[in-house]
Design a protein around this motif. Structure first.
Motif, PDB file in Angstrom:
ATOM      1  N   THR A 169       2.543   9.520 -29.748  1.00  5.97           N
ATOM      2  CA  THR A 169       3.408  10.600 -29.658  1.00  5.97           C
ATOM      3  C   THR A 169       5.105  10.535 -29.445  1.00  5.97           C
ATOM      4  N   VAL A 170       5.299   9.233 -29.015  1.00  6.18           N
ATOM      5  CA  VAL A 170       6.690   8.745 -28.673  1.00  6.18           C
ATOM      6  C   VAL A 170       7.098   7.570 -29.806  1.00  6.18           C
ATOM      7  N   ASP A 210      14.704   6.920 -28.107  1.00  9.32           N
ATOM      8  CA  ASP A 210      13.301   7.155 -27.548  1.00  9.32           C
ATOM      9  C   ASP A 210      13.085   8.732 -27.770  1.00  9.32           C
ATOM     10  N   THR A 211      11.884   9.100 -28.290  1.00  6.80           N
ATOM     11  CA  THR A 211      11.693  10.526 -28.680  1.00  6.80           C
ATOM     12  C   THR A 211      11.016  11.122 -27.470  1.00  6.80           C
ATOM     13  N   ARG A 212      10.576  10.696 -26.344  1.00 10.58           N
ATOM     14  CA  ARG A 212       9.693  11.238 -25.443  1.00 10.58           C
ATOM     15  C   ARG A 212      10.144  12.626 -25.035  1.00 10.58           C
ATOM     16  N   ASN A 213      11.225  13.186 -25.257  1.00  8.47           N
ATOM     17  CA  ASN A 213      11.525  14.622 -24.688  1.00  8.47           C
ATOM     18  C   ASN A 213      11.501  15.549 -25.949  1.00  8.47           C
ATOM     19  N   SER A 214      11.051  14.854 -27.095  1.00 11.08           N
ATOM     20  CA  SER A 214      10.962  15.787 -28.404  1.00 11.08           C
ATOM     21  C   SER A 214       9.256  15.908 -28.722  1.00 11.08           C
ATOM     22  N   PRO A 215       8.724  17.093 -28.879  1.00  9.33           N
ATOM     23  CA  PRO A 215       7.404  17.156 -29.105  1.00  9.33           C
ATOM     24  C   PRO A 215       6.926  16.641 -30.627  1.00  9.33           C
ATOM     25  N   VAL A 264      21.676  14.589 -22.643  1.00  9.65           N
ATOM     26  CA  VAL A 264      21.224  15.845 -23.661  1.00  9.65           C
ATOM     27  C   VAL A 264      20.609  15.251 -24.911  1.00  9.65           C
ATOM     28  N   SER A 265      19.577  15.644 -25.312  1.00  5.97           N
ATOM     29  CA  SER A 265      18.808  15.159 -26.425  1.00  5.97           C
ATOM     30  C   SER A 265      19.614  15.382 -27.742  1.00  5.97           C
ATOM     31  N   SER A 281       5.330   9.461 -17.766  1.00  8.75           N
ATOM     32  CA  SER A 281       6.248  10.476 -17.462  1.00  8.75           C
ATOM     33  C   SER A 281       7.524  10.251 -17.393  1.00  8.75           C
ATOM     34  N   SER A 282       8.361  10.819 -17.450  1.00  6.74           N
ATOM     35  CA  SER A 282      10.101  10.599 -17.311  1.00  6.74           C
ATOM     36  C   SER A 282      10.079   9.915 -15.838  1.00  6.74           C
TER      37      SER A 282
END
Length: 563
Positions: free
Chosen positions: A434-435, A456-461, A489-490, A561-562
């Motif tokens: 998922t990331v 890193d794309t962890r904050n983007s579903p 900011v992403s 988790s973050s």
């Protein structure tokens, strides 16, 4: 169309009636073409449409490869013809015939895709051809946003970046980026808090690489220009002078390394790597960049062809030249024990799962590129002379479907001069489906800690938006800290053919780390694209940095988790 042309480009110049309605978004007027034998509508099968294609005739198209439609650079047919005439030795067979610098070279030379008198910067490939995004003019990329965000510093528009801190005076920092208008150079006198720009180097294209001499009096920059153009600054990056031009032909993806160890017999030697149609090239300077040795080839045969190389050296001055291949999933190394005069035979560093590049949701046009970033521990600590190589890799076999690929970072390390290698992962692995993590850069600090920065794309579903993260190891890359977010900011995936480019950068002096990367946030608070170069810094002496440490590759000590 002539019979010979029809046979040569049968797979390329399909009849316009076979194109989808989407690909017809740009109307092509056959009557504007210079040769009635050429189907100009069908040139969309070769690349995104550009009105300068109307100047092509059947004889021009004879220079293209039989599998031209399979070549991925998002540049129009007229520019492909121009390049093949300019560089007649360019290969006409194989999967990777064009350098990755082809698109930025086109943008520098022509400004964008010309349609009805307007330049556009974005296009994408479909099953039936190429589509130009006519909603986003190329020139809008040069509009500078005034607002700065706290914690990160915006340098200006551009992508693909490099940064180097003066080894004697960390307040002096130089940086470079792709565009607009060539390789743009920057300098800072306050450790990266504020920056000034010297503009683009003359007649330059892209692929910045920067470095300093060991005494901090000489700053170096190399750009793809006439070939590899080597520049010198003696005033900390405020002005630049051309030293020499290195290499011949359509050179691409160069990188500069300076032997920086005080006791090395080759201290301040300059080493330059690049490729020519996939053949790995090398040259060195033993007189502070004034002159360079004749270029030599360090790869042999198709199995060793590739791009995305790097060079590092150890305390004894041994040189390590490392690169990934186009195919076969191999990352190779050649070692020199005499300051780059000669090299030992090829050795395997890493057997990767992916190969060269592959699409992911955040890089579905440019594709995630598996270049390497290398550095060596120059301390007298327990891991002295360890060689480290960071690289993007796939978690499984490459797929043409971006959603089926999952990018990760792998760090290979050798404690015996490259004879054998171990591999670790500087981030969580339980969330690999998922990331995505990609675009790494690696440096070893003066205390022997190993630092890696990456997207890193962890904050983007949907795995399209990115943040800039770092991880650090204090035990020679055996275990790593939990990744820490550097961006506030992403950044949304750029609506741009170049997307995030091929790489970011980072440097580390004393306790100061500066990362440099491409950012696509909208500084005005909206949702529009603003593709810019940002720098962000952190102190490497931060306490409790290993408070969430986890074992490399572990799926239990860290829950994903973050931080």
């Amino acid at each position: 169309m002539s019979k010979k042309l029809s046979l040569c480009l049968a797979a390329v110049l399909l009849a316009g009636s076979l194109l989808t309605p989407t690909a017809r978004a740009q109307v092509v007027d056959q009557d504007k073409g210079s040769d009635p034998k050429v189907d100009y509508e069908a040139l969309k099968r070769i690349g995104p449409w550009d009105d300068r294609n109307y100047s092509l005739d059947a004889e021009d198209l004879e220079v293209l490869a039989a599998n031209e439609a399979d070549q991925r650079p998002l540049v129009p047919a007229f520019y492909r013809v121009e390049l093949r005439k300019r560089y007649p030795d360019m290969p006409k067979t194989g999967e990777h015939q064009y350098p990755r610098s082809t698109l930025p070279r086109f943008l520098v030379e022509y400004g964008g895709l010309l349609i009805d008198g307007q330049l556009y910067r974005s296009a994408h490939r479909t099953d039936d051809g190429y589509v130009v995004d006519t909603e986003t003019p190329w020139m809008s990329r040069q509009e500078w946003q005034e607002k700065q965000l706290s914690g990160e510093v915006r340098l200006g528009p551009g992508a693909e970046t490099a940064v180097a801190i003066n080894p004697v005076d960390p307040d002096k920092v130089i940086a470079g980026s792709n565009g607009p208008g060539g390789q743009v150079m920057y300098y800072s006198d306050d450790g990266g808090e504020t920056w000034s720009s010297t503009g683009a180097l003359p007649n330059s294209c892209c692929d910045p690489t920067v470095a300093w001499s060991t005494d901090g009096t000489r700053a170096y920059a190399v750009t793809l220009g006439a070939n590899n153009d080597v520049y010198l600054s003696t005033n900390n990056g405020q002005t630049w002078t051309l030293l020499d031009v290195v290499g011949t032909g359509f050179v691409d993806k160069e990188y500069l390394h300076v032997d920086g160890h005080a006791t090395s017999p080759y201290k301040d030697n300059l080493y330059l790597t690049w490729h020519l149609s996939g053949n790995m090239r090398f040259s060195r300077s033993t007189n502070l960049g004034v002159s360079w040795s004749p270029e030599v080839s360090l790869s042999s045969g198709g199995a060793e062809e590739g791009i995305g190389s790097d060079i590092t050296s150890d305390r004894s001055g041994n040189v390590y030249y490392i690169w990934p291949t186009f195919s076969g999933g191999n990352t190779w190394m050649r070692k020199s024990t005499d300051g780059g005069a000669t090299f030992e035979p090829t050795r395997l560093v890493l057997d990767t799962v992916g190969s060269y590049d592959f699409p992911i949701p955040a890089m579905d046009n440019r594709l995630a590129f598996m270049y390497v970033s290398a550095d060596t521990d120059l301390t007298n600590g327990p891991y002295a002379d360890t060689i480290y190589v960071a690289q993007t890799d796939n978690t499984g076999p490459d797929s043409g479907n971006p959603n089926s690929n999952h990018a990760r970072i792998r760090v290979a390390y050798s404690r015996n001069g490259g004879d054998t290698w171990s591999v670790s992962t500087p981030h969580e692995t339980a969330d690999s489906d998922t990331v995505d993590r990609f675009h790494p850069w690696l440096k070893v600090g003066p205390d022997g800690k190993v630092w890696v920065v990456f997207y890193d794309t962890r904050n983007s579903p949907d795995r399209q938006d990115v943040d800039f993260y770092y991880s650090v190891s204090d035990d020679g890359a055996q275990t790593w800290s939990a990744p820490e977010r550097l961006t506030t900011v992403s950044s949304p995936e750029p609506n741009d053919s170049f997307e995030w480019g091929d790489y970011n950068g980072m440097d580390l002096v004393m306790d100061q780390l500066i990362g440099i990367y491409t950012d696509n946030r909208n500084e005005g608070g909206g949702s529009g694209d603003s593709i810019d170069v940002y720098v962000v810094g952190t102190l490497t002496s931060t306490s409790e940095i290993f408070r969430d440490g986890f074992e490399a590759g572990s799926t239990s000590a860290w829950d994903g988790s973050s931080p």
